[in-house]
Scaffold this motif. Structure first.
Motif, PDB file in Angstrom:
ATOM      1  N   SER A 135      23.463 100.710  56.620  1.00  0.00           N
ATOM      2  CA  SER A 135      23.502 100.919  58.057  1.00  0.00           C
ATOM      3  C   SER A 135      24.805 101.590  58.475  1.00  0.00           C
ATOM      4  O   SER A 135      25.832 101.446  57.809  1.00  0.00           O
ATOM      5  CB  SER A 135      23.381  99.572  58.794  1.00  0.00           C
ATOM      6  OG  SER A 135      22.166  98.932  58.510  1.00  0.00           O
ATOM      7  N   VAL A 145      12.543 108.365  62.698  1.00  0.00           N
ATOM      8  CA  VAL A 145      13.558 107.315  62.790  1.00  0.00           C
ATOM      9  C   VAL A 145      13.063 106.090  63.543  1.00  0.00           C
ATOM     10  O   VAL A 145      13.775 105.071  63.607  1.00  0.00           O
ATOM     11  CB  VAL A 145      14.856 107.837  63.438  1.00  0.00           C
ATOM     12  CG1 VAL A 145      15.358 109.079  62.729  1.00  0.00           C
ATOM     13  CG2 VAL A 145      14.669 108.098  64.932  1.00  0.00           C
ATOM     14  N   ARG A 180      13.791 102.269  62.842  1.00  0.00           N
ATOM     15  CA  ARG A 180      15.015 102.153  62.032  1.00  0.00           C
ATOM     16  C   ARG A 180      16.277 102.388  62.859  1.00  0.00           C
ATOM     17  O   ARG A 180      17.309 101.776  62.601  1.00  0.00           O
ATOM     18  CB  ARG A 180      14.989 103.148  60.875  1.00  0.00           C
ATOM     19  CG  ARG A 180      13.820 102.974  59.933  1.00  0.00           C
ATOM     20  CD  ARG A 180      13.964 103.865  58.693  1.00  0.00           C
ATOM     21  NE  ARG A 180      13.950 105.284  59.034  1.00  0.00           N
ATOM     22  CZ  ARG A 180      14.934 106.127  58.738  1.00  0.00           C
ATOM     23  NH1 ARG A 180      16.009 105.702  58.111  1.00  0.00           N
ATOM     24  NH2 ARG A 180      14.833 107.409  59.060  1.00  0.00           N
ATOM     25  N   ASN A 191      19.743 101.905  60.817  1.00  0.00           N
ATOM     26  CA  ASN A 191      19.466 100.936  59.761  1.00  0.00           C
ATOM     27  C   ASN A 191      18.490 101.512  58.746  1.00  0.00           C
ATOM     28  O   ASN A 191      17.820 102.517  59.021  1.00  0.00           O
ATOM     29  CB  ASN A 191      18.877  99.660  60.359  1.00  0.00           C
ATOM     30  CG  ASN A 191      19.820  98.970  61.321  1.00  0.00           C
ATOM     31  OD1 ASN A 191      21.037  99.036  61.186  1.00  0.00           O
ATOM     32  ND2 ASN A 191      19.255  98.307  62.318  1.00  0.00           N
ATOM     33  N   SER A 192      18.424 100.890  57.606  1.00  0.00           N
ATOM     34  CA  SER A 192      17.494 101.325  56.548  1.00  0.00           C
ATOM     35  C   SER A 192      17.607 102.818  56.296  1.00  0.00           C
ATOM     36  O   SER A 192      16.603 103.534  56.231  1.00  0.00           O
ATOM     37  CB  SER A 192      16.057 100.950  56.922  1.00  0.00           C
ATOM     38  OG  SER A 192      15.928  99.573  57.145  1.00  0.00           O
ATOM     39  N   LYS A 239      17.925 106.457  54.838  1.00  0.00           N
ATOM     40  CA  LYS A 239      17.264 107.147  53.735  1.00  0.00           C
ATOM     41  C   LYS A 239      18.056 108.400  53.378  1.00  0.00           C
ATOM     42  O   LYS A 239      18.848 108.901  54.176  1.00  0.00           O
ATOM     43  CB  LYS A 239      15.844 107.544  54.145  1.00  0.00           C
ATOM     44  CG  LYS A 239      14.968 106.391  54.603  1.00  0.00           C
ATOM     45  CD  LYS A 239      13.613 106.901  55.051  1.00  0.00           C
ATOM     46  CE  LYS A 239      12.715 105.752  55.519  1.00  0.00           C
ATOM     47  NZ  LYS A 239      11.386 106.245  55.965  1.00  0.00           N
ATOM     48  N   ASP A 279      18.145 111.189  55.819  1.00  0.00           N
ATOM     49  CA  ASP A 279      18.910 111.041  57.054  1.00  0.00           C
ATOM     50  C   ASP A 279      20.268 111.738  56.964  1.00  0.00           C
ATOM     51  O   ASP A 279      20.997 111.808  57.959  1.00  0.00           O
ATOM     52  CB  ASP A 279      19.127 109.560  57.382  1.00  0.00           C
ATOM     53  CG  ASP A 279      17.838 108.836  57.711  1.00  0.00           C
ATOM     54  OD1 ASP A 279      17.688 107.677  57.265  1.00  0.00           O
ATOM     55  OD2 ASP A 279      16.983 109.415  58.408  1.00  0.00           O
TER      56      ASP A 279
END
Length: 127
Positions: free
Chosen positions: A16, A63, A66, A83-84, A86, A89
């Motif tokens: 995060s 997104v 997340r 958050n989470s 990838k 991103d």
């Protein structure tokens, strides 16, 4: 208004980060605040926005669930909680401010409706 984005960095996938966009010169309650990102070799794309009155938030499908956008009027700062994370991103993230108040939510996904832009902060997601 001047916008200063910060909070980017290197994070592992699944981790995060919280980006901040500090505004000066005018209260952010006057603006719809947007977040965009641009990956190398790609066009700038919409990530999220929070309406000028704080009543609605908007997210790109990629997104949704997340990322969360918010704002603190007292601090005159907008935030993007990610958050989470990838690998996809990874990008330079920009905050932007729009004076246009009466548009539907989908319009705020367009770069052209924003009047002011911050300088960008790099987010790198590693495996």
């Amino acid at each position: 208004v001047q916008l200063q984005a910060c909070g980017g960095g290197l994070v592992q996938a699944g981790g995060s980060l919280r980006l901040s966009c500090a505004a000066s010169g005018r209260t952010i309650s006057s603006y719809t605040m947007g977040w965009f990102r641009q990956a190398p070799g790609k066009e700038r794309e919409f990530v999220s926005a929070i309406r000028w009155n704080g009543g609605s938030t908007y997210y790109a499908d990629s997104v949704k669930g997340r990322f969360t956008t918010s704002r603190d009027i007292a601090k005159n700062t907008a935030y993007l909680q990610m958050n989470s994370l990838k690998l996809e991103d990874t990008a330079v993230y920009y905050c932007a401010a729009s004076l246009r108040r009466n548009y539907s939510g989908t319009v705020y996904s367009q770069t052209g409706v924003y009047d002011y832009w911050g300088q960008g902060t790099l987010v790198t997601v590693s495996s």
